[in-house]
Design a protein around this motif. Structure first.
Motif, PDB file in Angstrom:
ATOM      1  N   LEU B  24      15.707  92.434 -21.477  1.00  0.00           N
ATOM      2  CA  LEU B  24      14.598  92.649 -20.548  1.00  0.00           C
ATOM      3  C   LEU B  24      14.680  94.022 -19.894  1.00  0.00           C
ATOM      4  N   GLY B  25      15.870  94.593 -19.842  1.00  0.00           N
ATOM      5  CA  GLY B  25      15.984  95.974 -19.371  1.00  0.00           C
ATOM      6  C   GLY B  25      16.287  96.146 -17.890  1.00  0.00           C
ATOM      7  N   LEU B  26      16.666  95.075 -17.194  1.00  0.00           N
ATOM      8  CA  LEU B  26      16.995  95.224 -15.773  1.00  0.00           C
ATOM      9  C   LEU B  26      18.372  95.865 -15.600  1.00  0.00           C
ATOM     10  N   GLY B  27      18.573  96.510 -14.470  1.00  0.00           N
ATOM     11  CA  GLY B  27      19.870  97.076 -14.138  1.00  0.00           C
ATOM     12  C   GLY B  27      20.641  96.151 -13.218  1.00  0.00           C
ATOM     13  N   VAL B  28      21.963  96.238 -13.271  1.00  0.00           N
ATOM     14  CA  VAL B  28      22.811  95.427 -12.395  1.00  0.00           C
ATOM     15  C   VAL B  28      23.295  96.307 -11.256  1.00  0.00           C
ATOM     16  N   VAL B  29      23.057  95.895 -10.008  1.00  0.00           N
ATOM     17  CA  VAL B  29      23.507  96.736  -8.896  1.00  0.00           C
ATOM     18  C   VAL B  29      24.770  96.240  -8.206  1.00  0.00           C
ATOM     19  N   GLU B  30      24.994  94.963  -8.235  1.00  0.00           N
ATOM     20  CA  GLU B  30      26.137  94.441  -7.493  1.00  0.00           C
ATOM     21  C   GLU B  30      26.720  93.264  -8.234  1.00  0.00           C
ATOM     22  N   THR B  31      28.032  93.163  -8.268  1.00  0.00           N
ATOM     23  CA  THR B  31      28.651  91.893  -8.615  1.00  0.00           C
ATOM     24  C   THR B  31      29.639  91.555  -7.513  1.00  0.00           C
ATOM     25  N   GLU B  32      29.840  90.283  -7.315  1.00  0.00           N
ATOM     26  CA  GLU B  32      30.612  89.827  -6.158  1.00  0.00           C
ATOM     27  C   GLU B  32      31.082  88.420  -6.435  1.00  0.00           C
ATOM     28  N   GLU B  33      32.223  88.048  -5.872  1.00  0.00           N
ATOM     29  CA  GLU B  33      32.607  86.647  -5.897  1.00  0.00           C
ATOM     30  C   GLU B  33      32.444  86.078  -4.493  1.00  0.00           C
ATOM     31  N   VAL B  34      31.718  84.950  -4.407  1.00  0.00           N
ATOM     32  CA  VAL B  34      31.565  84.286  -3.112  1.00  0.00           C
ATOM     33  C   VAL B  34      32.447  83.052  -3.168  1.00  0.00           C
ATOM     34  N   ALA B  35      33.653  83.196  -2.646  1.00  0.00           N
ATOM     35  CA  ALA B  35      34.672  82.154  -2.808  1.00  0.00           C
ATOM     36  C   ALA B  35      34.221  80.833  -2.190  1.00  0.00           C
ATOM     37  N   GLU B  36      33.584  80.911  -1.035  1.00  0.00           N
ATOM     38  CA  GLU B  36      33.179  79.696  -0.324  1.00  0.00           C
ATOM     39  C   GLU B  36      32.234  78.836  -1.168  1.00  0.00           C
ATOM     40  N   GLN B  37      31.394  79.499  -1.968  1.00  0.00           N
ATOM     41  CA  GLN B  37      30.438  78.779  -2.808  1.00  0.00           C
ATOM     42  C   GLN B  37      30.986  78.532  -4.218  1.00  0.00           C
ATOM     43  N   VAL B  41      28.683  86.310  -8.776  1.00  0.00           N
ATOM     44  CA  VAL B  41      27.274  86.646  -8.614  1.00  0.00           C
ATOM     45  C   VAL B  41      27.006  88.024  -9.208  1.00  0.00           C
ATOM     46  N   ALA B  42      25.888  88.178  -9.914  1.00  0.00           N
ATOM     47  CA  ALA B  42      25.419  89.510 -10.322  1.00  0.00           C
ATOM     48  C   ALA B  42      23.984  89.660  -9.849  1.00  0.00           C
ATOM     49  N   MET B  43      23.693  90.772  -9.189  1.00  0.00           N
ATOM     50  CA  MET B  43      22.349  91.006  -8.644  1.00  0.00           C
ATOM     51  C   MET B  43      21.612  92.039  -9.486  1.00  0.00           C
ATOM     52  N   LEU B  44      20.372  91.724  -9.887  1.00  0.00           N
ATOM     53  CA  LEU B  44      19.554  92.624 -10.703  1.00  0.00           C
ATOM     54  C   LEU B  44      18.193  92.807 -10.034  1.00  0.00           C
ATOM     55  N   PRO B  49      12.373  92.085  -4.846  1.00  0.00           N
ATOM     56  CA  PRO B  49      13.326  90.969  -4.930  1.00  0.00           C
ATOM     57  C   PRO B  49      14.335  91.218  -6.049  1.00  0.00           C
ATOM     58  N   ARG B  50      15.330  90.358  -6.112  1.00  0.00           N
ATOM     59  CA  ARG B  50      16.382  90.506  -7.117  1.00  0.00           C
ATOM     60  C   ARG B  50      16.595  89.192  -7.855  1.00  0.00           C
ATOM     61  N   ILE B  51      16.970  89.329  -9.092  1.00  0.00           N
ATOM     62  CA  ILE B  51      17.458  88.176  -9.846  1.00  0.00           C
ATOM     63  C   ILE B  51      18.947  88.059  -9.529  1.00  0.00           C
ATOM     64  N   GLU B  52      19.386  86.891  -9.119  1.00  0.00           N
ATOM     65  CA  GLU B  52      20.805  86.664  -8.819  1.00  0.00           C
ATOM     66  C   GLU B  52      21.372  85.704  -9.854  1.00  0.00           C
ATOM     67  N   LEU B  53      22.215  86.214 -10.719  1.00  0.00           N
ATOM     68  CA  LEU B  53      22.880  85.344 -11.693  1.00  0.00           C
ATOM     69  C   LEU B  53      24.111  84.740 -11.043  1.00  0.00           C
ATOM     70  N   LEU B  54      24.278  83.443 -11.189  1.00  0.00           N
ATOM     71  CA  LEU B  54      25.368  82.712 -10.542  1.00  0.00           C
ATOM     72  C   LEU B  54      26.219  82.046 -11.597  1.00  0.00           C
ATOM     73  N   GLU B  55      27.509  82.239 -11.510  1.00  0.00           N
ATOM     74  CA  GLU B  55      28.438  81.597 -12.442  1.00  0.00           C
ATOM     75  C   GLU B  55      29.517  80.894 -11.626  1.00  0.00           C
ATOM     76  N   PRO B  56      29.739  79.602 -11.846  1.00  0.00           N
ATOM     77  CA  PRO B  56      30.717  78.893 -11.029  1.00  0.00           C
ATOM     78  C   PRO B  56      32.129  79.388 -11.302  1.00  0.00           C
ATOM     79  N   THR B  57      32.936  79.410 -10.243  1.00  0.00           N
ATOM     80  CA  THR B  57      34.340  79.799 -10.399  1.00  0.00           C
ATOM     81  C   THR B  57      35.268  78.612 -10.148  1.00  0.00           C
ATOM     82  N   SER B  58      34.680  77.460  -9.831  1.00  0.00           N
ATOM     83  CA  SER B  58      35.500  76.249  -9.681  1.00  0.00           C
ATOM     84  C   SER B  58      34.646  75.045 -10.052  1.00  0.00           C
ATOM     85  N   GLU B  59      35.293  73.953 -10.400  1.00  0.00           N
ATOM     86  CA  GLU B  59      34.551  72.762 -10.820  1.00  0.00           C
ATOM     87  C   GLU B  59      33.832  72.076  -9.666  1.00  0.00           C
ATOM     88  N   SER B  60      34.267  72.365  -8.430  1.00  0.00           N
ATOM     89  CA  SER B  60      33.656  71.715  -7.281  1.00  0.00           C
ATOM     90  C   SER B  60      32.512  72.548  -6.705  1.00  0.00           C
TER      91      SER B  60
END
Lengths: 142, 142
Positions: B24-37, B41-44, B49-60
């Motif tokens: 699609l050609g979007l750029g990525v500006v930020e990646t971050e881990e939100v431990a509490e959640q 996260v990757a922000m495009l 507005p931004r597309i926020e891709l979310l990938e779990p880092t724990s099963e809970s």
């Protein structure tokens, strides 16, 4: 590229407006029936993009099928592009699975085409190209 | 009120980027881990507005549970508000069911609170208030 709107499947737009308009405070700028898609549509701006509430007007509407399978909720994301044919060409080159190989007429007379969720990480993605005869010149109040 | 981002649940951000960034050609500006959640996260940005891709880092992680139940796809919509406590107060007055009765710290140090999908037509809605110490002053390139 810009986000044009986020489509939300509802059983009844009037019920959904109790949240989006009355509780959240958004205004409604347009309502429209898109016969080809079997839906009634209400558009609510949130900054530049809009929330698009979708209510099926027939049982064979894709939105009716979505509601049956997943219930009410977010249905698709639409991004605005300058040249929808060029964007479809690029996506096809990249191997994306397209629902619409060529654009068709959508809400407000715009040109639209959908990318299959299988290629967009589970997201039903709509491309929208505004046309001179479409959206921009035909805003209606309700 | 503005749309801040659209959150998309993914199994692997790197796989999802093949579509959102490469096709699609979007750029990525930020990646971050939100431990509490329990997410990465990757922000495009797509316009404002931004597309926020979310990938779990724990099963809970709530996102892990979402993937288990519904698969990859649109997870939530976030709207930016100036005063998150005032917005939560209004929603509560209108009878909306809140997941967070008071704001907590989200990605980039912003204040966030979620509205339950039962009150928002099946949509998981996040309110975001940017804070001086948060998003705006801490953009990172990746």
């Amino acid at each position: 590229m810009k986000i044009e709107h986020i489509g939300i499947a509802t059983y009844k737009i009037d019920d959904a407006l109790k949240f989006w308009r009355d509780a959240l405070g958004l205004g409604v700028v347009e309502t429209e029936e898109v016969a080809e898609q079997g839906v009634r549509v209400a558009m609510l701006p949130v900054g530049e993009p809009r929330i698009e509430l979708l209510e099926p007007t027939s049982e064979s509407s894709p939105v009716a099928k979505f509601l049956e399978k997943r219930g009410a909720g977010i249905h698709h994301i639409a991004v605005r592009v300058d040249d929808i044919r060029a964007a479809l060409g690029r996506l096809k080159e990249q191997g994306a699975r397209l629902i619409d190989e060529s654009p068709r007429v959508g809400a407000g007379g715009s040109l639209v085409a959908f990318v299959h969720p299988a290629s967009a990480g589970g997201v039903l993605l709509e491309l929208v190209e505004h046309t001179p005869a479409g959206h921009n010149s035909e805003k209606r109040d309700v």
